[in-house]
Design an enzyme around this catalytic site. Structure first.
Site, PDB file in Angstrom:
ATOM      1  CG  HIS A   1      -7.629  -9.804  -5.522  1.00 28.15           C
ATOM      2  ND1 HIS A   1      -8.843  -9.181  -5.714  1.00 28.15           N
ATOM      3  CD2 HIS A   1      -7.034  -9.161  -4.500  1.00 28.15           C
ATOM      4  CE1 HIS A   1      -8.955  -8.189  -4.822  1.00 28.15           C
ATOM      5  NE2 HIS A   1      -7.865  -8.167  -4.067  1.00 28.15           N
TER       6      HIS A   1
ATOM      7  CE  LYS B   1      -3.854  -2.376   0.508  1.00 21.79           C
ATOM      8  NZ  LYS B   1      -5.073  -2.351  -0.298  1.00 21.79           N
TER       9      LYS B   1
ATOM     10  CB  SER C   1      -7.336 -10.241   2.283  1.00 19.47           C
ATOM     11  OG  SER C   1      -6.674  -9.055   1.917  1.00 19.47           O
ATOM     12  N   GLY C   2      -8.636  -7.825   3.946  1.00 17.78           N
ATOM     13  CA  GLY C   2      -9.587  -6.715   3.892  1.00 17.78           C
ATOM     14  C   GLY C   2      -9.830  -6.122   5.264  1.00 17.78           C
ATOM     15  N   GLY C   3      -9.106  -5.058   5.570  1.00 16.86           N
ATOM     16  CA  GLY C   3      -9.343  -4.366   6.841  1.00 16.86           C
ATOM     17  C   GLY C   3      -8.794  -5.080   8.059  1.00 16.86           C
TER      18      GLY C   3
ATOM     19  CE  LYS D   1      -3.243  -9.825  -2.346  1.00 16.42           C
ATOM     20  NZ  LYS D   1      -3.432  -8.719  -3.313  1.00 16.42           N
TER      21      LYS D   1
ATOM     22  CG  ASP E   1      -3.989  -3.680  -3.657  1.00 14.57           C
ATOM     23  OD1 ASP E   1      -4.920  -4.512  -3.748  1.00 14.57           O
ATOM     24  OD2 ASP E   1      -3.863  -2.905  -2.699  1.00 14.57           O
ATOM     25  CD  GLU E   2      -7.541  -4.632  -5.478  1.00  9.12           C
ATOM     26  OE1 GLU E   2      -6.833  -5.271  -4.679  1.00  9.12           O
ATOM     27  OE2 GLU E   2      -8.068  -3.528  -5.199  1.00  9.12           O
TER      28      GLU E   2
ATOM     29  CE  LYS F   1     -10.639  -3.030   2.356  1.00  7.90           C
ATOM     30  NZ  LYS F   1      -9.568  -2.197   1.818  1.00  7.90           N
TER      31      LYS F   1
HETATM   32  C1  CAP Z   1      -6.905  -5.383   1.348  1.00  6.78           C
HETATM   33  C2  CAP Z   1      -7.042  -5.370  -0.134  1.00  6.78           C
HETATM   34  C3  CAP Z   1      -7.760  -6.571  -0.755  1.00  6.78           C
HETATM   35  C4  CAP Z   1      -9.106  -6.902  -0.144  1.00  6.78           C
HETATM   36  C5  CAP Z   1     -10.103  -7.505  -1.116  1.00  6.78           C
HETATM   37  C6  CAP Z   1      -7.771  -4.145  -0.614  1.00  6.78           C
HETATM   38  O1  CAP Z   1      -6.267  -4.226   1.841  1.00  6.78           O
HETATM   39  O2  CAP Z   1      -5.776  -5.293  -0.720  1.00  6.78           O
HETATM   40  O3  CAP Z   1      -7.873  -6.282  -2.124  1.00  6.78           O
HETATM   41  O4  CAP Z   1      -8.844  -7.819   0.841  1.00  6.78           O
HETATM   42  O5  CAP Z   1     -11.247  -7.944  -0.470  1.00  6.78           O
HETATM   43  O6  CAP Z   1      -7.331  -3.605  -1.644  1.00  6.78           O
HETATM   44  O7  CAP Z   1      -8.799  -3.823  -0.053  1.00  6.78           O
HETATM   45  P1  CAP Z   1      -6.349  -3.821   3.391  1.00  6.78           P
HETATM   46  P2  CAP Z   1     -11.635  -9.499  -0.367  1.00  6.78           P
HETATM   47  O8  CAP Z   1      -5.651  -4.878   4.184  1.00  6.78           O
HETATM   48  O9  CAP Z   1      -5.622  -2.491   3.456  1.00  6.78           O
HETATM   49  O10 CAP Z   1      -7.799  -3.681   3.730  1.00  6.78           O
HETATM   50  O11 CAP Z   1     -10.458 -10.177   0.246  1.00  6.78           O
HETATM   51  O12 CAP Z   1     -12.833  -9.514   0.499  1.00  6.78           O
HETATM   52  O13 CAP Z   1     -11.897  -9.976  -1.745  1.00  6.78           O
HETATM   53 MG    MG Z   2      -6.358  -5.127  -2.723  1.00  2.00          MG
END
Ligand code: CAP
Ligand code: MG
Length: 408
Positions: free
Chosen positions: A264, A148, A334-336, A174, A176-177, A304
């Site tokens: 992802h 990030k 993953s996510g928050g 990793k 990011d998407e 999150k």
């Molecule tokens: C998490 C993350 C992932 C999410 C996707 C983001 O970042 O890199 O892409 O986990 O959601 O971009 O939000 P944080 P899911 O750790 O900063 O939140 O895993 O539910 O598909």
């Molecule tokens: Mg992401």
């Protein structure tokens, strides 16, 4: 054949049938007929009787064999599907039917594939066991981070953030998407510089480290990028399975690379989030697994994103349930996420999980390395059954993280 001819409530599904369970709310037809419409449109029928229908085709029809309230179960003869072709399967059972006026809401809740069809797919090359072996970690959850800010860092900074995260204790770093080959961080430079940092971190920590490079792109270009990663010593790539598509995932898996595949699921919520319409994440997870994903995002229940715990548990089950010839895939949370959520996560997931924190690592008041340490300490504490607050007394990074972020 009329829609009601696709109902056979005395039918006992055969072992070779594909089974789909739907939630169905009728539209401009009564429920039973609407259920028949779904079976018809997703197999051999259409809205009117046809002069071209042959008697020998009757046995190819899908049958609604059970209706329980709004839950409609349909059995499809295996002959309807081309082996090893996921888009083909989805074009039937998750295709036109969602847009028919006969239904007002329709959700594909679950899918069961017969052994013969399962055998036509490779499944994960590595799966849970293989991923653990790659990283040399037997008995604890794996710790990952996402670089990030998700877009914008220049290559050198990206590689440095990765290095600090590994040094602090992350096993996995990793992309990011939505990071691909943008001007501020070109793909090839990023692979070279970040893998260099991986090697340095491996040397300094004595631990195995993985860099999951996002190769999501047009299919030919994606393969080229995967090859580049492999040629330069990478062991892992990531693909956005839904924006790239299931065909792209199959192509990547079947291209013969030795790379482990991280999935992802960006975009999934467009059709998994409506409760009574769309396709469940459990179905996506099963299909991604049979196509060959080694690890996949399945939600967190505590972070999150919106998915509740019962859905997350279904998704985990889809990755781990026994399936003939198909290895279990590793769930990714993953996510928050941040350290305070780790004990709860482990209760939900057990030990076979990759815990990924982006903001929860790089947002630590003392920066990335301290953030990674705090996450690793939280995992250690949870594994030892010690409360985070107690463990934090002797672990300053964790202490600081707990002061910054609390459980919601
Ligand atoms: C998490 C993350 C992932 C999410 C996707 C983001 O970042 O890199 O892409 O986990 O959601 O971009 O939000 P944080 P899911 O750790 O900063 O939140 O895993 O539910 O598909
Ligand atoms: Mg992401």
């Amino acid at each position: 054949m009329r829609y009601l001819d696709f109902l056979d409530l005395n039918y006992k599904p055969k072992e070779t049938d594909v089974i789909c369970h739907f939630h169905l709310e009728p539209g401009d037809l009564p429920l039973r007929e609407a259920a028949g419409a779904v079976a018809a449109e997703s197999s051999i029928g259409t809205w009117t009787e046809l002069r071209t229908m042959k008697p020998y085709m009757i046995e190819l029809r899908a049958r609604v064999y059970e209706i329980k309230g709004h839950r409609v179960s349909v059995a499809y003869p295996i002959e309807l599907f081309e082996p090893g072709n996921l888009p083909n399967l989805l074009s039937s059972v998750a295709g036109n039917i969602f847009g028919m006026s006969a239904i007002s809401k329709l959700r594909l809740l679950d899918i069961e594939l017969p052994e013969e069809l399962l055998r036509s797919y490779p499944g994960p090359r590595y799966g849970i066991e293989g991923v653990r072996e790659l990283l040399g970690i037997r008995d604890r959850p794996l710790l990952g981070t996402i670089i990030k800010p998700k877009l914008g860092l220049k290559t050198r900074d990206h590689a440095m953030v990765a290095y600090l995260a590994w040094r602090g204790g992350c096993d996995i770093v990793k992309d990011d998407e939505n990071l691909a080959d943008q001007r501020f961080n070109p793909f090839e430079d990023r692979v070279i510089e970040t893998l260099e940092m991986r090697d340095r971190a491996e040397e300094e920590t004595g631990e195995r480290k993985a860099y999951l490079v996002n190769v999501t792109a047009e299919t030919g270009e994606m393969l080229r990028r995967a090859e580049y990663v492999e040629d330069h010593g990478g062991r892992y790539v990531m693909i956005d399975i839904l924006t790239a598509g299931f065909a792209a995932l199959q192509t990547l898996r079947e291209a013969g690379f030795k790379l482990a595949l991280h999935g992802h699921r960006a975009g999934h919520a467009a059709f998994t989030r409506p409760e009574r319409h769309g396709v469940s994440m459990r179905v996506i997870a099963k299909l991604a697994r049979i196509a060959g994903i080694d690890q996949l995002h399945v939600g967190t229940a505590v972070g999150k994103m919106a998915e509740p715990k019962e859905r997350v548990l279904e998704n985990i089950e889809a990755l781990k349930m026994p399936m003939t010839g198909i290895k279990p895939a590793m769930p990714v949370a993953s996510g928050g996420l941040h350290p305070a959520l780790v004990p709860e996560l482990l209760k939900i997931f057990g030990v076979d999980v990759i815990i990924q924190a982006g903001g929860g690592v790089h947002g630590h008041p003392d920066g990335t390395e301290a953030g990674a340490k705090a996450m690793r300490q939280a995992i250690e504490a949870a594994m030892k059954g010690i409360s985070l607050r107690e463990y934090a007394e002797e672990h300053s990074e964790l202490k600081m993280a707990l002061e910054r972020w609390r459980r919601r």
